[in-house]
Enzyme design. Structure first.
Site, PDB file in Angstrom:
ATOM      1  N   HIS A 137       0.805  -1.227   0.000  1.00 58.09           N
ATOM      2  CA  HIS A 137       0.000   0.000   0.000  1.00 58.09           C
ATOM      3  C   HIS A 137       0.840   1.280   0.000  1.00 58.09           C
ATOM      4  CE1 HIS A 137      -3.803  -2.045   0.378  1.00 58.09           C
ATOM      5  NE2 HIS A 137      -3.395  -2.712   1.437  1.00 58.09           N
ATOM      6  N   GLU A 197      -7.034 -12.369   6.258  1.00 58.32           N
ATOM      7  CA  GLU A 197      -7.877 -11.187   6.067  1.00 58.32           C
ATOM      8  C   GLU A 197      -9.024 -11.431   5.089  1.00 58.32           C
ATOM      9  OE1 GLU A 197      -5.299  -8.105   4.612  1.00 58.32           O
ATOM     10  OE2 GLU A 197      -4.228  -9.451   3.277  1.00 58.32           O
TER      11      GLU A 197
END
Length: 258
Positions: A50, A154
């Site tokens: 990210h 996740e």
């Protein structure tokens, strides 16, 4: 610089369940890593997934981690064997791998990180091998002993296989990705009951497999709550988050001037 075990002992400390504190690094520069390392953070996570990192920036970031005595982990953007190898050759203490949602994926990741019993490509002429100073088998033994492999759980699909994923040899620890889980469940936030339930399910599977858990927390209070459930490694904010918090506090204080 604070007294702290060397980064080469990070995996041993993680597996022993020591309390470890880290932070994400979102800025492709060495200085934030040096500052956090100098303050005594046990590890930093360079966020290739990210953050705007290219391979050169990661290389410098890992050098900064070594210089400041903190363990440099890379959250890889692409969990291919080639990309994982590049991070480890540059001297990463380990990798944080997103979306490990099946036993097959967990085995693939573990294999890419290990020489013995795995398929990690060999080279000892990298930073990891001290540019040839380590002989073949000295490098193999050191790398297998010190490389940390953390699987991010996740995805809802991962919960269906979590006990089997937790049992995969070569996966050292798990990171509970509450943000992605919240999105996956369509939950209003990370404290929603379904996300909390998923986190507790992951923690239970990790306990059964005697593997540590890392989780991102907002601060001491939340860390204490998850520590009571078995988590032992905590990521707090990021370099950019720390800067924003400090700047917001300052601008608030200055606005209150008479």
């Amino acid at each position: 610089m604070p007294t702290r075990p060397p980064a080469t002992e990070f995996r041993t400390r993680l597996l022993a369940g020591e309390r470890l504190i880290g932070s994400f690094i979102k800025t492709p520069a060495p200085q934030p890593i040096e500052i956090l390392g100098d303050l005594g953070f046990d590890f930093v996570v360079i966020d290739e997934e990210h953050g705007p990192f290219d391979r050169g920036a990661i290389d410098i970031g890992l050098l900064a981690a070594r210089a400041s005595g903190t363990a440099g982990i890379v959250r890889v953007a692409e969990p291919s064997a080639a990309n994982i190898l590049a991070m480890l050759d540059m001297g990463a203490t380990g990798v944080l791998v997103p979306h490990v949602l099946s036993v097959a994926k967990a085995r693939e990741v573990a294999s890419a990180c290990r020489y013995r019993g795995g398929r990690r490509g060999f080279s000892n002429t990298t930073r990891a091998g001290r540019y040839g100073a380590l002989g073949m088998w000295s490098h193999v033994d050191a790398a297998d002993a010190q490389t940390v492999v953390i699987a991010m759980i996740e995805d809802r699909e991962a919960l269906d296989e979590i006990d089997a994923i937790a049992a995969v040899e070569g996966i050292d620890a798990f990171f509970i990705g509450r943000g992605d889980l919240a999105v996956a469940y369509g939950a209003p936030g990370m404290e929603a009951p379904e996300v909390r339930g998923a986190a507790e399910r992951i923690l239970a599977a990790a306990r059964s497999a005697a593997k540590p858990v890392c989780i991102m927390v907002s601060g001491r209070e939340e860390a204490d709550a998850f520590a009571a459930l078995g988590a032992s490694a905590f990521i707090v904010a990021s370099d950019q988050g720390f800067m924003r918090q400090a700047a917001a506090k300052l601008i608030e204080d200055m606005a209150a001037m008479a």
